[in-house]
Design a protein around this motif. Structure first.
Motif, PDB file in Angstrom:
ATOM      1  N   ALA A  13      38.330  33.410  42.789  1.00 44.42           N
ATOM      2  CA  ALA A  13      38.963  32.957  41.545  1.00 44.42           C
ATOM      3  C   ALA A  13      38.811  33.908  40.370  1.00 44.42           C
ATOM      4  CB  ALA A  13      38.389  31.577  41.172  1.00 44.42           C
ATOM      5  N   SER A  14      38.253  35.083  40.577  1.00 42.12           N
ATOM      6  CA  SER A  14      38.154  36.041  39.463  1.00 42.12           C
ATOM      7  C   SER A  14      39.468  36.814  39.339  1.00 42.12           C
ATOM      8  CB  SER A  14      37.007  37.023  39.690  1.00 42.12           C
ATOM      9  OG  SER A  14      35.768  36.355  39.657  1.00 42.12           O
ATOM     10  N   ILE A  15      39.793  37.177  38.117  1.00 45.99           N
ATOM     11  CA  ILE A  15      41.066  37.866  37.887  1.00 45.99           C
ATOM     12  C   ILE A  15      41.053  39.285  38.442  1.00 45.99           C
ATOM     13  CG2 ILE A  15      42.499  38.896  36.066  1.00 45.99           C
ATOM     14  CD1 ILE A  15      41.981  36.441  34.359  1.00 45.99           C
ATOM     15  N   CYS A  16      39.955  39.997  38.243  1.00 44.24           N
ATOM     16  CA  CYS A  16      39.989  41.419  38.600  1.00 44.24           C
ATOM     17  C   CYS A  16      38.876  41.784  39.579  1.00 44.24           C
ATOM     18  CB  CYS A  16      39.915  42.291  37.336  1.00 44.24           C
ATOM     19  SG  CYS A  16      38.246  42.622  36.766  1.00 44.24           S
ATOM     20  N   GLY A  17      38.877  43.022  39.971  1.00 47.12           N
ATOM     21  CA  GLY A  17      37.945  43.506  40.976  1.00 47.12           C
ATOM     22  C   GLY A  17      36.493  43.383  40.580  1.00 47.12           C
ATOM     23  N   LEU A  18      36.188  43.383  39.281  1.00 49.52           N
ATOM     24  CA  LEU A  18      34.787  43.289  38.880  1.00 49.52           C
ATOM     25  C   LEU A  18      34.192  41.970  39.386  1.00 49.52           C
ATOM     26  CD1 LEU A  18      33.198  44.237  35.468  1.00 49.52           C
ATOM     27  CD2 LEU A  18      32.490  42.197  36.715  1.00 49.52           C
ATOM     28  N   GLY A  19      34.828  40.882  39.044  1.00 46.50           N
ATOM     29  CA  GLY A  19      34.319  39.577  39.462  1.00 46.50           C
ATOM     30  C   GLY A  19      34.445  39.364  40.953  1.00 46.50           C
TER      31      GLY A  19
ATOM     32  N   CYS B 118      34.042  41.104  31.306  1.00 48.40           N
ATOM     33  CA  CYS B 118      34.766  41.007  30.033  1.00 48.40           C
ATOM     34  C   CYS B 118      34.779  39.586  29.533  1.00 48.40           C
ATOM     35  CB  CYS B 118      36.183  41.552  30.174  1.00 48.40           C
ATOM     36  SG  CYS B 118      37.371  40.387  30.864  1.00 48.40           S
ATOM     37  N   GLY B 119      34.462  38.635  30.411  1.00 53.69           N
ATOM     38  CA  GLY B 119      34.264  37.260  29.970  1.00 53.69           C
ATOM     39  C   GLY B 119      35.500  36.392  29.934  1.00 53.69           C
ATOM     40  N   GLN B 120      36.659  36.924  30.339  1.00 57.05           N
ATOM     41  CA  GLN B 120      37.844  36.092  30.179  1.00 57.05           C
ATOM     42  C   GLN B 120      38.026  35.077  31.293  1.00 57.05           C
ATOM     43  OE1 GLN B 120      41.865  37.698  30.450  1.00 57.05           O
ATOM     44  NE2 GLN B 120      41.076  39.562  31.390  1.00 57.05           N
TER      45      GLN B 120
HETATM   46 FE1  SF4 Z   1      36.930  39.957  33.117  1.00 59.25          FE
HETATM   47 FE2  SF4 Z   1      37.564  40.794  35.552  1.00 59.25          FE
HETATM   48 FE3  SF4 Z   1      35.309  39.432  35.173  1.00 59.25          FE
HETATM   49 FE4  SF4 Z   1      37.598  38.168  34.971  1.00 59.25          FE
HETATM   50  S1  SF4 Z   1      36.808  39.125  36.833  1.00 59.25           S
HETATM   51  S2  SF4 Z   1      35.874  38.023  33.520  1.00 59.25           S
HETATM   52  S3  SF4 Z   1      38.925  39.747  34.139  1.00 59.25           S
HETATM   53  S4  SF4 Z   1      35.785  41.433  34.322  1.00 59.25           S
END
Ligand code: SF4
Length: 540
Positions: free
Chosen positions: A504-510, A467-469
């Motif tokens: 350091a990624s916010i969510c499970g994707l990263g 998502c790029g955030q």
């Molecule tokens: Fe978005 Fe999750 Fe990737 Fe962060 S880790 S950029 S919140 S998709």
């Protein structure tokens, strides 16, 4: 008013779908008019419209897309079955009225390769069959053959729900049955369901519920299987959960790639509402092609009509979820099992009696695809090994293919080599190998495949879907994909990059994106010129 209804901010994505369905694309002047009707800043509408892959935003002076889009899946299983060659063959085949796009998993990995003509999936596709469907003008997917409302009712369906409503069956007894059966969230995270129900119940009313049918993990198609065969078992589980937890409103978020399921659900839900008019409001929401909306807080943002960007936690969605209210989020398969578990428990029987092997207890649904003779959804013992799964349920490997490795949990769950085909497959059993089972999407590959290419495919997928955030994910996935294209991998640099993404990624994707790459360095170093470590497979 929009289409006869007073505009609601949370329904922005629904309005965008209506516009695109009516006009073939989202034109700038239409978006401006929508912003005005909704009393939103134009930028707010544009940022949502441009976030989702299925929306075609056409700015002033830009050319609109052709009337027909053919989407060719290029994720793991389709890639192994010639998806790229199919896309290439189709790209030069049609005139100006058709465009061909390479897209991520469309949830039909058991019938790879797949191309979707408009909204009509062509399975086990080749260029000729796709061209025939394009020429036929058939753009919609046939409805699935289901156990419909009447048949489900006739077979005793919704009796349990009624006894819960009548108070003859207490919420506590339901939760106790789920606890005894060890039911866990089957969307990937595996959180104990009963504990989730209790934690939402402990929050102040009004409480909401959201069902996550954004089944986008490459290799996963089990939710489509359950909904496309016995949807009322899911709906009854959902209604029981809503009743026990005290839910005021329900949202069902379903991926755009499942249009027939969406139509079917709307039809069947109308019958359910007619039978029990006092149900909480239930809205079916249509996704728009964003894998990250399978992440629960990303899905909630999308339900609220925003970009599907996952939220920082805490607060958890059980405390602050849809429209700021405590929210019970569930995968549909988890709810599908509720009725059976509770009915068994009422008969004094253990639902899972005798099920499970290799020291594990229970049942699991595996979406099996790749180089096996009989791919599909397999419901069998938790703890079964890959070798047992292939031999007992999948008709063995395809002729001419020997097992070389497998993804035990879709694109994000890592990769294991054939030498680890005797590890029990279940929650928690794969952690020593840097892998996890997630939603149990098993993608099997052979000596004709390369683990490194499949890992690259997965990293491109994550780069496309980020998502790029947050920077580690946005930049890290892209950089890793470029580094992985080198004939020899820089193991040190990729290792550091992967660690930064995980930390350091916010969510499970990263956080999970580096898993396949790390697995290749660990189990398939010979493919990428990386040093062969002396660690024993399995030792951490
Ligand atoms: Fe978005 Fe999750 Fe990737 Fe962060 S880790 S950029 S919140 S998709």
């Amino acid at each position: 008013a929009i289409g006869g209804e007073t505009p609601r901010r949370d329904r922005l994505i629904e309005y965008l779908h209506r516009l695109q369905d009516a006009h073939g694309a989202l034109f700038a002047d239409h978006l401006a008019a929508l912003a005005e009707a909704m009393k939103l800043a134009r930028a707010e509408v544009f940022e949502v419209a441009t976030f989702y892959h299925h929306f075609d935003v056409v700015g002033e002076g830009q050319t609109p897309p052709p009337p027909l889009t053919v989407r060719v899946c290029d994720s793991l299983t389709c890639a192994m079955h010639g998806g790229a060659a199919l896309a290439q063959a189709l790209e030069g085949r049609f005139g100006a009225g058709v465009r061909v796009q390479r897209v991520p998993c469309v949830g039909r990995c058991d019938c790879a390769p797949v191309a979707v003509v408009g909204q009509n999936p062509v399975v086990k596709a080749d260029a000729d069959t796709v061209a025939a469907v394009v020429a036929s003008g058939e753009r919609t997917e046939p409805l699935p053959e289901i156990v419909d409302f009447d048949a489900y009712r006739a077979a005793g369906g919704y009796r349990l729900f009624e006894t819960v409503c009548e108070g003859a069956c207490s919420g506590e007894s339901i939760i106790t049955a789920l606890e005894a059966a060890g039911l866990r969230g089957l969307g990937g995270a595996g959180f104990p369901s009963a504990r989730k129900w209790r934690s939402v119940m402990a929050q102040p009313a009004p409480r909401n519920m959201a069902v996550n049918i954004d089944e986008g993990e490459p290799g996963t198609f089990k939710d489509r299987h359950y909904l496309g065969s016995d949807p009322h078992r899911f709906i009854e589980g959902m209604l029981i959960a809503a009743r026990v937890v005290g839910v005021a409103a329900i949202w069902i978020y379903i991926r755009d790639e499942y249009p027939a399921l969406r139509h079917m659900l709307n039809t069947e839900l109308d019958k359910v509402r007619a039978a029990w008019p006092d149900l909480p409001p239930i809205e079916v929401r249509r996704g728009a092609g964003a894998y990250v909306c399978g992440e629960e807080s990303g899905m909630i943002e999308s339900i609220e009509g925003k970009r599907g960007m996952p939220r920082l936690r805490p607060p958890y969605v059980a405390e602050v979820g849809v429209l700021g209210r405590p929210t019970l989020v569930h995968n549909p398969e988890t709810l599908w099992w509720v009725r059976g578990i509770v009915e068994y428990s009422q008969q004094g029987k253990d639902w899972l009696d005798g099920r499970g092997r290799n020291g594990r207890k229970g049942l699991r649904s595996f979406s099996v695809s790749g180089r096996v003779a009989l791919p599909g959804v397999v419901v069998t013992d938790a703890g079964i090994t890959l070798r047992q799964l292939i031999d007992e349920h999948c008709g063995g490997m395809l002729p001419g293919h020997d097992l070389y490795g497998y993804f035990p949990g879709g694109a994000s769950g890592g990769i294991l080599p054939a030498s680890l085909a005797d590890v029990p497959l279940d929650f928690d059993t794969l952690a020593p190998y840097g892998c996890f089972i997630g939603s149990a999407a098993i993608v099997v590959f052979s000596q004709h495949d390369k683990a490194r290419l499949l890992a690259e495919n997965a990293m491109h997928f994550f780069a496309h879907e980020s998502c790029g955030q947050c920077t580690p994910c946005r930049v890290g996935t892209d950089k890793a994909a470029r580094l992985m294209a080198a004939p020899e991998w820089d193991a040190g640099l990729l290792g550091e990059l992967g660690q930064a993404m995980m930390d350091a990624s916010i969510c499970g994707l990263g956080q999970a994106a580096p898993n396949p790459m790390r697995s290749v360095l660990r189990f398939f170093p010979h493919e990428v010129g990386a040093p062969v470590t002396t660690e024993k497979e399995g030792a951490q």
